[in-house]
Structure formats: C-alpha cells, structure tokens
Design a protein around this motif. Structure first.
Motif, PDB file in Angstrom:
ATOM      1  N   ARG A 403       0.815  -1.207   0.000  1.00  0.00           N
ATOM      2  CA  ARG A 403       0.000   0.000   0.000  1.00  0.00           C
ATOM      3  C   ARG A 403       0.850   1.260   0.000  1.00  0.00           C
ATOM      4  N   GLU A 404       2.002   1.199   0.636  1.00  0.00           N
ATOM      5  CA  GLU A 404       2.840   2.396   0.788  1.00  0.00           C
ATOM      6  C   GLU A 404       3.877   2.431  -0.329  1.00  0.00           C
ATOM      7  N   ALA A 405       3.417   2.718  -1.553  1.00  0.00           N
ATOM      8  CA  ALA A 405       4.307   2.638  -2.702  1.00  0.00           C
ATOM      9  C   ALA A 405       5.397   3.693  -2.685  1.00  0.00           C
ATOM     10  N   GLY A 406       5.231   4.764  -1.954  1.00  0.00           N
ATOM     11  CA  GLY A 406       6.217   5.833  -2.006  1.00  0.00           C
ATOM     12  C   GLY A 406       7.035   5.981  -0.750  1.00  0.00           C
ATOM     13  N   GLU A 407       6.911   5.073   0.207  1.00  0.00           N
ATOM     14  CA  GLU A 407       7.645   5.205   1.464  1.00  0.00           C
ATOM     15  C   GLU A 407       9.111   4.817   1.275  1.00  0.00           C
ATOM     16  N   GLU A 408      10.030   5.721   1.636  1.00  0.00           N
ATOM     17  CA  GLU A 408      11.441   5.497   1.363  1.00  0.00           C
ATOM     18  C   GLU A 408      12.065   4.492   2.315  1.00  0.00           C
ATOM     19  N   GLU A 409      11.440   4.241   3.494  1.00  0.00           N
ATOM     20  CA  GLU A 409      12.046   3.299   4.422  1.00  0.00           C
ATOM     21  C   GLU A 409      11.725   1.850   4.067  1.00  0.00           C
ATOM     22  N   LEU A 410      10.930   1.621   3.032  1.00  0.00           N
ATOM     23  CA  LEU A 410      10.612   0.265   2.617  1.00  0.00           C
ATOM     24  C   LEU A 410      11.633  -0.228   1.596  1.00  0.00           C
ATOM     25  N   TYR A 411      11.871  -1.541   1.635  1.00  0.00           N
ATOM     26  CA  TYR A 411      12.827  -2.144   0.720  1.00  0.00           C
ATOM     27  C   TYR A 411      12.208  -3.366   0.039  1.00  0.00           C
ATOM     28  N   LEU A 412      12.770  -3.725  -1.096  1.00  0.00           N
ATOM     29  CA  LEU A 412      12.441  -4.971  -1.782  1.00  0.00           C
ATOM     30  C   LEU A 412      13.659  -5.867  -1.693  1.00  0.00           C
ATOM     31  N   PHE A 413      13.454  -7.066  -1.141  1.00  0.00           N
ATOM     32  CA  PHE A 413      14.552  -8.012  -0.973  1.00  0.00           C
ATOM     33  C   PHE A 413      14.347  -9.122  -2.015  1.00  0.00           C
ATOM     34  N   MET A 414      15.278  -9.207  -2.982  1.00  0.00           N
ATOM     35  CA  MET A 414      15.143 -10.141  -4.100  1.00  0.00           C
ATOM     36  C   MET A 414      16.060 -11.340  -3.926  1.00  0.00           C
ATOM     37  N   VAL A 415      15.546 -12.514  -4.280  1.00  0.00           N
ATOM     38  CA  VAL A 415      16.308 -13.764  -4.163  1.00  0.00           C
ATOM     39  C   VAL A 415      16.231 -14.495  -5.502  1.00  0.00           C
ATOM     40  N   THR A 416      17.382 -14.980  -5.999  1.00  0.00           N
ATOM     41  CA  THR A 416      17.405 -15.663  -7.286  1.00  0.00           C
ATOM     42  C   THR A 416      17.569 -17.166  -7.103  1.00  0.00           C
ATOM     43  N   ARG A 417      17.357 -17.886  -8.171  1.00  0.00           N
ATOM     44  CA  ARG A 417      17.429 -19.351  -8.169  1.00  0.00           C
ATOM     45  C   ARG A 417      18.821 -19.842  -7.786  1.00  0.00           C
ATOM     46  N   GLN A 418      19.868 -19.099  -8.150  1.00  0.00           N
ATOM     47  CA  GLN A 418      21.240 -19.529  -7.860  1.00  0.00           C
ATOM     48  C   GLN A 418      21.759 -18.998  -6.526  1.00  0.00           C
ATOM     49  N   GLY A 419      20.858 -18.441  -5.696  1.00  0.00           N
ATOM     50  CA  GLY A 419      21.238 -18.051  -4.349  1.00  0.00           C
ATOM     51  C   GLY A 419      21.731 -16.628  -4.195  1.00  0.00           C
ATOM     52  N   THR A 420      21.622 -15.796  -5.244  1.00  0.00           N
ATOM     53  CA  THR A 420      22.008 -14.389  -5.137  1.00  0.00           C
ATOM     54  C   THR A 420      20.880 -13.597  -4.492  1.00  0.00           C
ATOM     55  N   VAL A 421      21.242 -12.625  -3.618  1.00  0.00           N
ATOM     56  CA  VAL A 421      20.232 -11.779  -2.980  1.00  0.00           C
ATOM     57  C   VAL A 421      20.582 -10.317  -3.222  1.00  0.00           C
ATOM     58  N   LYS A 422      19.557  -9.474  -3.177  1.00  0.00           N
ATOM     59  CA  LYS A 422      19.769  -8.043  -3.394  1.00  0.00           C
ATOM     60  C   LYS A 422      18.700  -7.273  -2.645  1.00  0.00           C
ATOM     61  N   ARG A 423      19.110  -6.116  -2.050  1.00  0.00           N
ATOM     62  CA  ARG A 423      18.155  -5.244  -1.355  1.00  0.00           C
ATOM     63  C   ARG A 423      18.067  -3.925  -2.132  1.00  0.00           C
ATOM     64  N   LEU A 424      16.826  -3.523  -2.442  1.00  0.00           N
ATOM     65  CA  LEU A 424      16.580  -2.334  -3.256  1.00  0.00           C
ATOM     66  C   LEU A 424      15.537  -1.458  -2.567  1.00  0.00           C
ATOM     67  N   ALA A 425      15.819  -0.172  -2.441  1.00  0.00           N
ATOM     68  CA  ALA A 425      14.851   0.756  -1.848  1.00  0.00           C
ATOM     69  C   ALA A 425      13.643   0.906  -2.766  1.00  0.00           C
ATOM     70  N   VAL A 426      12.432   0.891  -2.189  1.00  0.00           N
ATOM     71  CA  VAL A 426      11.209   1.041  -2.978  1.00  0.00           C
ATOM     72  C   VAL A 426      11.218   2.375  -3.724  1.00  0.00           C
ATOM     73  N   SER A 427      11.834   3.382  -3.129  1.00  0.00           N
ATOM     74  CA  SER A 427      11.864   4.707  -3.761  1.00  0.00           C
ATOM     75  C   SER A 427      12.547   4.673  -5.117  1.00  0.00           C
ATOM     76  N   ALA A 428      13.401   3.668  -5.356  1.00  0.00           N
ATOM     77  CA  ALA A 428      14.075   3.557  -6.651  1.00  0.00           C
ATOM     78  C   ALA A 428      13.118   3.126  -7.753  1.00  0.00           C
ATOM     79  N   LEU A 429      11.911   2.689  -7.373  1.00  0.00           N
ATOM     80  CA  LEU A 429      10.935   2.199  -8.351  1.00  0.00           C
ATOM     81  C   LEU A 429       9.723   3.125  -8.447  1.00  0.00           C
ATOM     82  N   LYS A 430       9.919   4.405  -8.148  1.00  0.00           N
ATOM     83  CA  LYS A 430       8.772   5.320  -8.159  1.00  0.00           C
ATOM     84  C   LYS A 430       8.191   5.517  -9.551  1.00  0.00           C
ATOM     85  N   ASN A 431       9.057   5.684 -10.532  1.00  0.00           N
ATOM     86  CA  ASN A 431       8.592   6.018 -11.885  1.00  0.00           C
ATOM     87  C   ASN A 431       8.721   4.803 -12.799  1.00  0.00           C
TER      88      ASN A 431
END
Length: 558
Positions: A403-431
C-alpha cells in the motif's frame, strides 16, 4: 490526463481531452510565438484559425498580434505571434479553453435496438465498443460472403451453359442460323434438349451417365453473345479452368457460412492483416495533469485474492468466494488451468493496492489492483501479456503488493534461483514505465525466485530444493541500485537451487511443502541466525516418500 480515459473505458462516461501539440518559442527580439504542429482529430484547421482570429477581433483574447498558417506538404505549422508584454502561456491556456485546440471526445455509437433495421445512439464502455465492432464486422463478412457466393454460383451457371455449347457446337450453330433473330435463337436454344456427359454441374451429375440438360435464359443469352473466338481449344480450356476455380471458391464460401466460428475466424484474420499493415507506435502522448480526480476515487475498496499461474494467467476474485475448510480436504476449485499449467502465486490485497510484477529477466512492472480483470471462480483468467507490455519470451516470475508505494524506508529483498540476494529501496521504483524498468541484473542462466517487502530490519530465511535453509539479518545486504547484480545469499551444493524465501519474524513458523504433498510448520526460532553466503542448516529431511521441497512460506497461523 488518465482518469477521464479510464472512466470512459470502464463506464462509457468520462471526458477524454485531446489537445493540440504546441510549443512556445522565445525570439531574439524579446517577443515569443506559439507554434501549433498538430491539432485534435476531426478538427478543421481553417475553422480553427478562423475561430482564433475571431477571439482576437472580439477582444476575448488579448496579446496576439498575428496568426499565420505555414502548413505545407512537409507538415502542419500554425504560427501565433505574441505581443512583447503578453504572457504566452496564459494566451495558450485561453486558446485551449475557447477553441478546439483542446477538444473533448465521448464514446458513443449507433447500436441495433432489436427492431429490424433500427439503431439508437448509446454511450458504451470499451468492451461494449469492441463487442459492437466485432458484431458489425461479422455481419459485413457474412453479407459479403453471401454476395460473393451468389456471384460465383451465377458465373458457374453461365460457364455450365458455355461448356454445353462448346461440347455441342455444331448443333448450337445450326439452331442459331435457323432462327429469325436473337430472341428467336434464345427460345430455340432453351427448347432444345442436350445430352451431356462427363461434366460436373456442382454435384448434380455424377459423370457416369448421359444427362438431359436444358439451357435457361441467362445461359442461352451468354451463348448468343459468345464470340467465335471462344470456340478455339485454348478458350475451351480457359472455360474449364475458370469453372474449376469457381468450384473451389464456392466450397470455401459455403464453409465460411457454415458456422459463426468460421465467420469470426475471417474477421480475426482480416483484423490481424490490418494490424500488420497499419499498426505502429502510439503517436499521441498521454500527458499527466496536476490535481486530476482519479477514477480510483470512484472505485470501491474491496479485498480480493490475486492468482498468477506458471503460464502467466492472472485473475482477481473477491475473497468472499472462498470459504474456510478443514485441512486435508480436496478444497474448492479456485480456477481452471490449461494442461500442465498450475497456480504459482496467490495473495489477498485491496483493489487500491499497488501490485508489482517481477519478470524472469529482472524487470519490474506496476498495476493497481482494480486494473487486473475480475474473473469467475472457475475461469483461468487473463493472460498477463494482455495487461503488461512484457517483451517477447519474457515471463512474470513473481508478483508483490503493498500500500505504501512511495515510502522510502521500505525495501524490496530479491532472491534468485542460484542463491544471489539483493536489497533495493522502494523509492528507486517510483517512476515505473508501462514498458517496465530494470530492478535486477541477472547472471547468465539465473532467474528471480521471489521478492520480499521489508522495512530494513527483518531477518530473511532462504530455503532450497534439497531441504537446506539459511537465516540472516537483511542488513548484511547493503541497499544497491536498480541495475546491480547483488551478493551471495546462500552457498548451494551441486544440483541444488533456491525455491523460496520469507521474512523470519519472531512468533511465526516456516511452512514447507514438498513435491509429494507433504508439509510441516517449524518455529522460526529453530533457525539460528548465521552469516549470509553459508551452506545453512537442514530445513527438511527430504526422503523418497516426501520428495524435494517445492516452496516455503513464513506464516502466522491465520
């Protein structure tokens, strides 16, 4: 703006404002000009220039010194000269208000009423417009095919008469020579019986026996009008070739008219040909409008279940259609799927929530919940390629809502099939563009498994197919840019791969499900916190009976 477009498409009532393409140019002498290079569809340029001149003459718009039409074969250009002390933007806004530089369109069409031949104007939704158009095209194809069929049959009928004439040419010439005039010749030809053999009269004659044949008036007229040159062997062969070609066409026309499905098949084929010939990129720009009232304000908030299948079919259903059941039962049918397809993502969210779609190529797309079509309980849903502008061969791997698409303190934590992980701030996906943007750069052969929404202080648990798991603090992974690859989250043994991940909050349990339908819940506290990048600990004792792990979820029991 977008709200008027959405309202018009969804309800049939909504203002679609179409605005001319304009540019304000500052001149070296301190003056400015308004250049108009495109005008709205169906607006007459001469009347538009005349109405602008009328506004200046009546002093409704002050500050315009000259209006010139410099349009040519190279394109349109209307030049409006602005007085030095006037504000060009204010004048342009006035022209938008008082002239057809900005026009409003409405979805209205003449629709059959049910009474024979009567039409009435109706305001239609986008779906209704498409339905009416398809019905109209179906009628056009059916009537055209019936016309072509009659024309082909009539011509084949004439050719049958010509074929009889060429096979009995001596008798034909004798009858015509013995007649007083053309009318008498026609009467005599129709009165004379002809015995024919080996001619296919659209299935009337089987070709094995002699058949008494009488010419009718159109055939007799065609024979009387026939030139002597048609008696040559080459011309006779042309008659036979044309007759065989018409037989093939007649069978085709009859097949089209044999069912609605065949008629609609022709409609579909012709529309695809039109798309191939004329389809190109959008020419008009859909521009944002400040402070517009969005159609979302008019849509009731409703809690729905969203389901995505392996082959990319998505649907939305109100949660009220599901009922609570005891465990171990067969369950209710929540959707029908094509062979070998299966539901892989399901969650509940509001129709006003933002839903992100992450593809196997590391791109992310965005929709509102209400933009996903609602389907019946057993429907398979809509193919997601009809909703998102995914590239050829690209698959949506996971979907996430918040619901909070624009909150900068939220993050997206991505996990891949080969075990790689990445943390991305939601604010980077505004546009996020309609064509999507990159959220993760993947190594060759890798793909996204899941994406978690976090607040920066979560424990993350990553589980594998062979029953291993690692639990670590998400702060061990620093936030990265959209195009970054990420870091190692879990070290995998040969043949193993990641099947899922979750936020390991205290008091919750890890629900693991195996290939053979076994499942268990394990308290999160039993997974000790380790550093990321290790082999982890045993999550599930995989045996031949249970089969490998296919997925995990961190759940709270509700």
């Amino acid at each position: 703006g977008r709200s008027g477009i959405r309202a018009a498409y969804a309800t049939g009532r909504g203002k679609i404002k179409v605005r001319a393409k304009t540019e304000i140019v500052e001149l070296s002498n301190g003056k400015s000009q308004i250049l108009i290079t495109e005008i709205p569809y169906m607006v007459n340029k001469a009347r538009l220039v005349e109405s602008m001149a009328g506004l200046v003459k009546d002093k409704r718009v002050d500050g315009i010194t000259n209006i010139q039409d410099h349009s040519s074969r190279e394109g349109m250009q209307i030049v409006v000269d602005i007085r030095r002390d006037a504000n060009a933007q204010v004048i342009l806004n006035q022209l938008f208000t008082y002239t057809q530089l900005e026009d409003t369109m409405i979805h209205i069409a003449l629709v059959p009423t049910g009474t024979q031949g009567k039409l009435q104007p109706r305001v239609l939704t986008l779906r209704q417009i498409i339905d009416q158009y398809i019905a109209f095209q179906k009628d056009v194809v059916e009537r055209r095919t019936r016309f072509d069929l009659k024309k082909a049959r009539d011509r084949a009928h004439i050719l049958e008469g010509l074929k009889v004439a060429t096979d009995n040419i001596d008798r034909i010439i004798a009858i015509i020579r013995a007649s007083k005039n053309e009318a008498d010749a026609k009467e005599n030809l129709m009165a004379e019986p002809f015995w024919i053999d080996q001619i296919a009269l659209l299935g009337i004659v089987d070709g094995s026996e002699h058949f008494e044949f009488h010419l009718d008036e159109p055939q007799a007229q065609a024979i009387v009008d026939m030139r002597l040159g048609r008696l040559s062997g080459l011309e006779q062969e042309k008659i036979n070739d044309e007759y065989r070609e018409l037989e093939h066409k007649i069978l085709g026309f009859e097949e089209i008219l044999s069912s609605d499905a065949h008629i609609l098949g022709v409609v579909k084929q012709e529309l695809q040909e039109i798309k191939q010939k004329y389809g190109d990129e959008r020419h008009t720009e859909i521009a944002n409008v400040a402070d517009e009232i969005d159609i979302e304000d008019l849509i009731e908030q409703q809690e729905c279940a969203y389901t995505l299948t392996h082959f990319g079919y998505i649907k939305r259903q109100p949660t009220s259609v599901y009922r609570a059941q005891r465990r171990g039962g067969r369950g209710i049918s929540a959707m029908s799927t094509r062979e070998e397809d299966f539901a892989k993502d399901i969650f509940t969210a509001s129709t006003h929530d933002t839903i992100l779609f992450f593809s196997d190529r590391g791109k992310v797309y965005k929709l509102k919940g209400y933009q996903i079509p609602e389907s019946g309980k057993t429907a398979k849903g809509t193919n997601i390629i009809n909703i998102l502008q995914v590239e050829s061969g690209e698959r949506v791997q996971t979907m996430l809502h918040f619901r909070e698409a624009g909150e900068e303190e939220l993050y997206l934590f991505m996990v891949t099939r080969q075990g790689t992980v990445k943390r991305l701030a939601v604010s980077a996906l505004k546009n996020i563009r309609a064509s999507g943007i990159r959220a993760l750069t993947l190594d060759e052969g890798d793909e996204l498994v899941c994406v978690l929404e976090t607040d920066g202080a979560q424990k993350v648990l990553v589980a594998t197919h062979d029953g291993m798991a690692v639990c670590f603090d998400e702060q061990d992974v620093r936030p990265m840019g959209r195009t970054a690859v990420g870091v190692r989250g879990i070290r995998l043994r040969e043949g193993d791969y990641v099947v899922g991940a979750g936020r390991a909050a205290e008091g919750r349990t890890v629900l693991s499900i195996t290939e053979n339908g076994y499942g268990k819940r394990t308290p999160v506290e039993e997974y000790r916190i380790t550093n990321r990048g290790g082999l982890g600990i045993k999550n599930y004792m995989v045996t031949e009976k249970t089969g490998p792990v296919v997925g995990i979820k961190v759940v709270d029991g509700s």
